[in-house]
Design a protein around this motif. Structure first.
Motif, short mmCIF file in Angstrom:
data_model
loop_
_atom_site.label_atom_id
_atom_site.label_comp_id
_atom_site.label_asym_id
_atom_site.label_seq_id
_atom_site.Cartn_x
_atom_site.Cartn_y
_atom_site.Cartn_z
N THR A 30 15.16 -11.20 -7.38
CA THR A 30 14.47 -9.99 -6.92
C THR A 30 12.96 -10.18 -7.03
O THR A 30 12.20 -9.84 -6.10
CB THR A 30 14.95 -8.77 -7.75
N ASP A 53 22.53 -6.76 -3.31
CA ASP A 53 23.10 -7.02 -4.62
C ASP A 53 23.66 -5.73 -5.19
O ASP A 53 22.92 -4.76 -5.40
CB ASP A 53 22.01 -7.60 -5.54
N HIS A 57 19.43 -3.47 -8.78
CA HIS A 57 18.21 -3.47 -9.61
C HIS A 57 16.94 -3.16 -8.83
O HIS A 57 15.93 -2.77 -9.42
CB HIS A 57 18.05 -4.83 -10.32
N ASP A 148 17.87 -9.77 -0.66
CA ASP A 148 18.19 -10.03 -2.06
C ASP A 148 19.72 -10.08 -2.09
O ASP A 148 20.38 -9.08 -1.88
CB ASP A 148 17.64 -8.85 -2.88
#
Ligand code: ATP
Ligand code: MG
Length: 328
Positions: A30, A53, A57, A148
């Motif tokens: 990230t 993902d 996050h 990501d």
């Protein structure tokens, strides 16, 4: 200090260009993806960071308002966290409608039950990721999409899918063609009118076109780049080796390897220097085995954990080196 984008041939890119950031969990995917997005947006490109993902996050990193809400975080830098559950439900519904249309015998199956069965089918999550990816390739409002990716195993299955689907679709299409020709022969013999189009064959041809296009895009180095990230430790390095091998077999370009959180001299004091040096040379070997060899960037440990776009900007002071080409 160099910039990470120096390791990528951005001049030759066709837009929108998709950069997939892969690597083991927690190595800095990230952070590296955001750093690339930051640099590219500073060069005047319109960049979208899209996180597939499931850990999500990115929401916290960029303080996004929630999943599936695309927000401009800096001039030319947009970000979105995908939520697979939401997208999955939509895809499962589409599939169950399609099944009921193509196979009227399934009418008795309730849509709820069909969605549930499809949702739980092996490989379905990868299929959803592939859908999102294929939509990202079609974006015309951004120049570069930084993806990501989910954990390595899933990410690699997703990029293998177009080829696998093509194999099956082609076999199914051959089979369906036989069925259709038998149907025609029977209808003719019985003097019945012949249906012009076979909906199943049409659907299979549409699928073939879609997967072929996607595979073309993924294997075009002007359209797709992969950046693999590792910290200088055995398991993250091993994952980069696996990624490099798989991408080579699929014909997808690995453009850059990033060794992140490099301790350098500090490793010595901590007794890590041997592990770190061994890991860095393994990355270098993996890099120079590839043809053409990707670039290699070394990013030092910041001494604290970056957790905002401001920190990503400061990460610029920790980019030690960007190596290109391999001698000998
Ligand atoms: N160069 C660096 N120096 C110090 N800490 C770093 C550096 N790069 C990343 N980190 C920290 O390492 C942790 C993992 O980074 P990041 O979240 O970018 O990794 P990730 O691969 O995306 O992880 P996940 O798989 O959990 O999504 C974070 O706490 C981040 O702040
Ligand atoms: Mg992450």
């Amino acid at each position: 200090m160099p910039w990470l984008v120096e390791g990528l041939d951005t001049e030759g890119w066709r837009l929108p260009h998709v950069v997939m950031v892969m690597g083991k969990g927690g190595v800095g995917k990230t952070t590296v993806g955001l750093r690339l997005a930051y640099e590219l947006s500073r060069q005047g490109r319109r960049v979208l960071v899209a996180s597939l993902d499931p850990a999500g996050h990115l929401l916290e990193y960029l303080r996004l308002p929630g999943p599936l809400r695309e927000v401009e975080k800096a001039p030319g830098l947009r970000a979105v966290q995908y939520e697979v559950e939401g997208v999955a439900r939509k895809v499962a519904e589409e599939y169950s409608m399609l099944l009921r249309r193509l196979m009227p015998g399934l009418q008795a199956l309730s849509i709820e039950r069909a969605v549930e069965v499809i949702r739980e089918a092996p490989g379905f999550e990868e299929e959803v990721f592939l859908r999102i990816l294929s939509q990202l390739y079609q974006r015309r409002d951004v120049d570069i999409v930084i993806v990501d990716t989910p954990p390595t195993g899933i990410a690699l299955r997703v990029v293998s899918l177009p080829g696998l689907h093509l194999f099956w679709v082609e076999r199914l299409r051959e089979l369906r063609e036989k069925i259709v020709s038998i149907k025609y022969a029977i209808a003719n013999a019985m003097g019945r009118p012949v249906e012009a189009d076979d909906p199943v064959l049409k659907k299979l041809e549409e699928l073939r076109g879609r997967y072929e296009a996607l595979r073309r895009e993924m294997t075009d180095p002007a359209r797709t780049s992969v950046v693999a990230v590792a910290t200088p430790e055995p398991l993250p390095v091993y994952e980069v080796e696996v990624i490099a091998g798989k991408l080579a077999s699929l014909g997808i370009a690995l453009k850059m390897i990033v060794a992140n959180r490099v301790l350098g001299e500090r490793a010595r004091g901590l007794g890590f220097s041997e592990v770190e040096e061994r890991s860095l040379s393994r990355l270098e070997e993996a890099r120079c085995r590839a043809d053409p060899p990707p670039s290699m960037a070394l990013v030092a440990h910041m001494g604290r954990a970056p957790s905002s776009l401001g920190d990503v900007e400061k990460l610029g002071d920790y980019i030690l080196e960007v190596r290109r080409g391999c001698s000998g």
